[in-house]
Scaffold this active site. Sequence first.
Site, PDB file in Angstrom:
ATOM      1  N   LYS A  99      42.162 -64.940 -39.905  1.00 20.93           N
ATOM      2  CA  LYS A  99      42.303 -65.914 -40.995  1.00 20.93           C
ATOM      3  C   LYS A  99      43.784 -66.098 -41.348  1.00 20.93           C
ATOM      4  CE  LYS A  99      38.135 -64.673 -43.628  1.00 20.93           C
ATOM      5  NZ  LYS A  99      37.667 -64.162 -44.905  1.00 20.93           N
ATOM      6  N   HIS A 138      13.454 -67.520 -18.719  1.00 20.63           N
ATOM      7  CA  HIS A 138      13.896 -68.471 -17.695  1.00 20.63           C
ATOM      8  C   HIS A 138      15.412 -68.618 -17.722  1.00 20.63           C
ATOM      9  CE1 HIS A 138       9.692 -69.554 -17.083  1.00 20.63           C
ATOM     10  NE2 HIS A 138       9.588 -69.391 -18.384  1.00 20.63           N
ATOM     11  N   GLU A 192      36.632 -72.831 -44.160  1.00 20.13           N
ATOM     12  CA  GLU A 192      35.624 -73.721 -43.583  1.00 20.13           C
ATOM     13  C   GLU A 192      34.758 -74.342 -44.683  1.00 20.13           C
ATOM     14  OE1 GLU A 192      36.308 -70.636 -42.734  1.00 20.13           O
ATOM     15  OE2 GLU A 192      36.057 -70.271 -40.584  1.00 20.13           O
ATOM     16  N   LYS A 195      30.715 -66.733 -51.488  1.00 24.95           N
ATOM     17  CA  LYS A 195      30.879 -65.582 -52.386  1.00 24.95           C
ATOM     18  C   LYS A 195      32.267 -65.617 -53.025  1.00 24.95           C
ATOM     19  CE  LYS A 195      30.888 -60.563 -52.408  1.00 24.95           C
ATOM     20  NZ  LYS A 195      30.665 -59.316 -51.712  1.00 24.95           N
ATOM     21  N   GLU A 220      29.291 -57.051 -37.866  1.00 22.95           N
ATOM     22  CA  GLU A 220      30.280 -57.067 -38.952  1.00 22.95           C
ATOM     23  C   GLU A 220      30.180 -55.769 -39.761  1.00 22.95           C
ATOM     24  OE1 GLU A 220      31.696 -60.915 -40.850  1.00 22.95           O
ATOM     25  OE2 GLU A 220      30.666 -60.035 -42.561  1.00 22.95           O
ATOM     26  N   GLY A 259      28.350 -60.229 -48.293  1.00 18.35           N
ATOM     27  CA  GLY A 259      27.966 -61.556 -47.803  1.00 18.35           C
ATOM     28  C   GLY A 259      26.769 -61.504 -46.868  1.00 18.35           C
ATOM     29  N   ARG A 260      26.781 -60.572 -45.928  1.00 17.32           N
ATOM     30  CA  ARG A 260      25.707 -60.522 -44.920  1.00 17.32           C
ATOM     31  C   ARG A 260      24.417 -59.929 -45.465  1.00 17.32           C
ATOM     32  NH1 ARG A 260      30.141 -57.637 -44.006  1.00 17.32           N
ATOM     33  NH2 ARG A 260      30.060 -55.374 -43.792  1.00 17.32           N
TER      34      ARG A 260
HETATM   35  O1  F6P Z   1      33.837 -63.834 -42.093  1.00 18.28           O
HETATM   36  C1  F6P Z   1      33.929 -62.945 -43.124  1.00 18.28           C
HETATM   37  C2  F6P Z   1      33.115 -63.286 -44.314  1.00 18.28           C
HETATM   38  O2  F6P Z   1      33.767 -62.770 -45.425  1.00 18.28           O
HETATM   39  C3  F6P Z   1      31.702 -62.775 -44.264  1.00 18.28           C
HETATM   40  O3  F6P Z   1      31.574 -61.453 -44.565  1.00 18.28           O
HETATM   41  C4  F6P Z   1      31.025 -63.700 -45.212  1.00 18.28           C
HETATM   42  O4  F6P Z   1      29.671 -63.655 -45.031  1.00 18.28           O
HETATM   43  C5  F6P Z   1      31.646 -65.019 -44.824  1.00 18.28           C
HETATM   44  O5  F6P Z   1      32.962 -64.689 -44.497  1.00 18.28           O
HETATM   45  C6  F6P Z   1      31.617 -66.090 -45.867  1.00 18.28           C
HETATM   46  O6  F6P Z   1      32.335 -65.729 -47.018  1.00 18.28           O
HETATM   47  P1  F6P Z   1      32.179 -66.487 -48.395  1.00 18.28           P
HETATM   48  O7  F6P Z   1      30.746 -66.405 -48.792  1.00 18.28           O
HETATM   49  O8  F6P Z   1      33.064 -65.767 -49.364  1.00 18.28           O
HETATM   50  O9  F6P Z   1      32.599 -67.913 -48.190  1.00 18.28           O
END
Ligand code: F6P
Length: 539
Positions: A508, A380, A209, A203, A349, A263-264
């Site tokens: 972060k 199990h 990452e 987003k 979140e 995002g979620r």
């Molecule tokens: O970990 C926080 C967060 O902002 C989430 O809300 C989001 O889903 C995720 O990181 C990934 O963010 P982006 O889509 O901006 O890479």
Amino acid sequence: MADLDTAWNRLEDAAKAAGEKRIVEFFDHEPGRLSALTLDVAGLHLDLSKQAWDEAGLEAALDLAHAADVEGARARMFGGEAINSSEGRAVLHTALRAPADADFKALGQPVMADVDAVRVRMKAFADAVRSGEIKGATGKPFKAILHIGIGGSDLGPRLLWDALRPMKPSIDLRFIANVDGAEFALTTADMDPEETLVIVVSKTFTTQETLANASAARAWLVEALGESGANQHLAAISTALDKTAAFGVPNERVFGFWDWVGGRYSLWSSVSLSVAVACGWDVFQGFLDGGAAMDEHFRSAPLEKNAPVLVALAQIFNRNGLDRRARSVVPYSHRLRRLASFLQQLEMESNGKSVGPNGQPAARGTATVVFGDEGTNVQHAYFQCMHQGTDITPMELIGVAKSDEGPAGMHEKLLSNLLAQAEAFMVGRATEDVVAELKAKGVSEAEIATLAPQRTFAGNRPSTLVVLERLTPRTFGALIALYEHKTFVEGVIWRINSFDQWGVELGKVMAGRILPELESGATGQHDPSTTALIQRLKK
Ligand code: F6P
């Protein structure tokens, strides 16, 4: 209508009283219990009759929802008001699954034309990749997609793919999320860059990452195909179009979405392009339709017959009335095995907050820990603790009524386990039954005295059952929308903003400080433990 404080007090009193009774006995005194607490919505059957509330408890929970003005908040969300107040944004993931002629506005601005324009582009792209019209740089059709994203840009599409993937996909779909080179290496080891489309989903397009994995993937493509060839294998999903361009993704391969999609909550948007390509557009459209069907229900049904509201109230009854601080979600469905991971982000979140929009403390304790995995496997593993541990953990058990997949007879076995567990959680097993069984086997009185308590099940563990008539794109969409609206209702009652996530920022920032220290420079100011660890890991 009671004011909010009075309604909270009533709920707590009612929960205390109900908690001293046995759930199974509620059925003896409440002839209407089953009909009051079972619902059929959008291909889902919900049974909340095994929950810990009695009639008075349910009434108190519904009063609380009225006192918190869930209906007003619902209207403000669907009306596109800035209910995400800390970021000044509307919350309109519901628009993403609405038909093109629906009337949705974000902060007064119509959104459906833009939403539909992106959907039209997504469909055209999905169709063209699937038909081979869009090819890789060397003229080969794409046989695999590498989806790179994390959090909301990963968990939803990953679950969606598992839930709806064809038995023998013509296009395979793989995911990379973590900034762990091992994941990248393992996932790409047997992939052919010539036949792979890389879709980078972020987003913000700033997530460490994702950018690290995207750069690695680009280098992997460039090595095989050269600079210009690599670009033909890239697509991106983001709200930050300037950043995707700077990364080298051709404009016609960038699919946007909007700041009013968290995002979620973004799996209804172009974030799931990879799934739309790998499963085909009709599957994705069915998913959107299922979400829209749940929206229609949530928007119009009275609170006492409203599935997301009741599921939220059961959680609040357990969490705030009975102080149950965890909940386990167990799908008896291999295809839904990642549901708990998805819900961890959605619920924890969204609602893992201690203060509300005005900086005031939350009304009561908020999000609980959610955990789970697929049944029967978990029977199990951790179910021993669920049945006989000292703490009671409410459960959500999810099943699929009909399935034609796999060898005959297995599905009935799966379902029998689902029903048996729900019954066992509630009914338990009385000491007298255990004693009678041991006596019948000729076990001595002395042994019975020590064995019987260990074999007794107290029961009275609450659960909700959700049964999909079949696992289809529509019912799956309805299930996910059910959980989204449940999360929203809880946030309204707890008096928090479910749509920001400031809590993920601190780590972060601190990782950003530590990275250069690990790479080379002098160790900065930290607590003694962290300083020692940085120095150790540097070596
Ligand atoms: O970990 C926080 C967060 O902002 C989430 O809300 C989001 O889903 C995720 O990181 C990934 O963010 P982006 O889509 O901006 O890479």
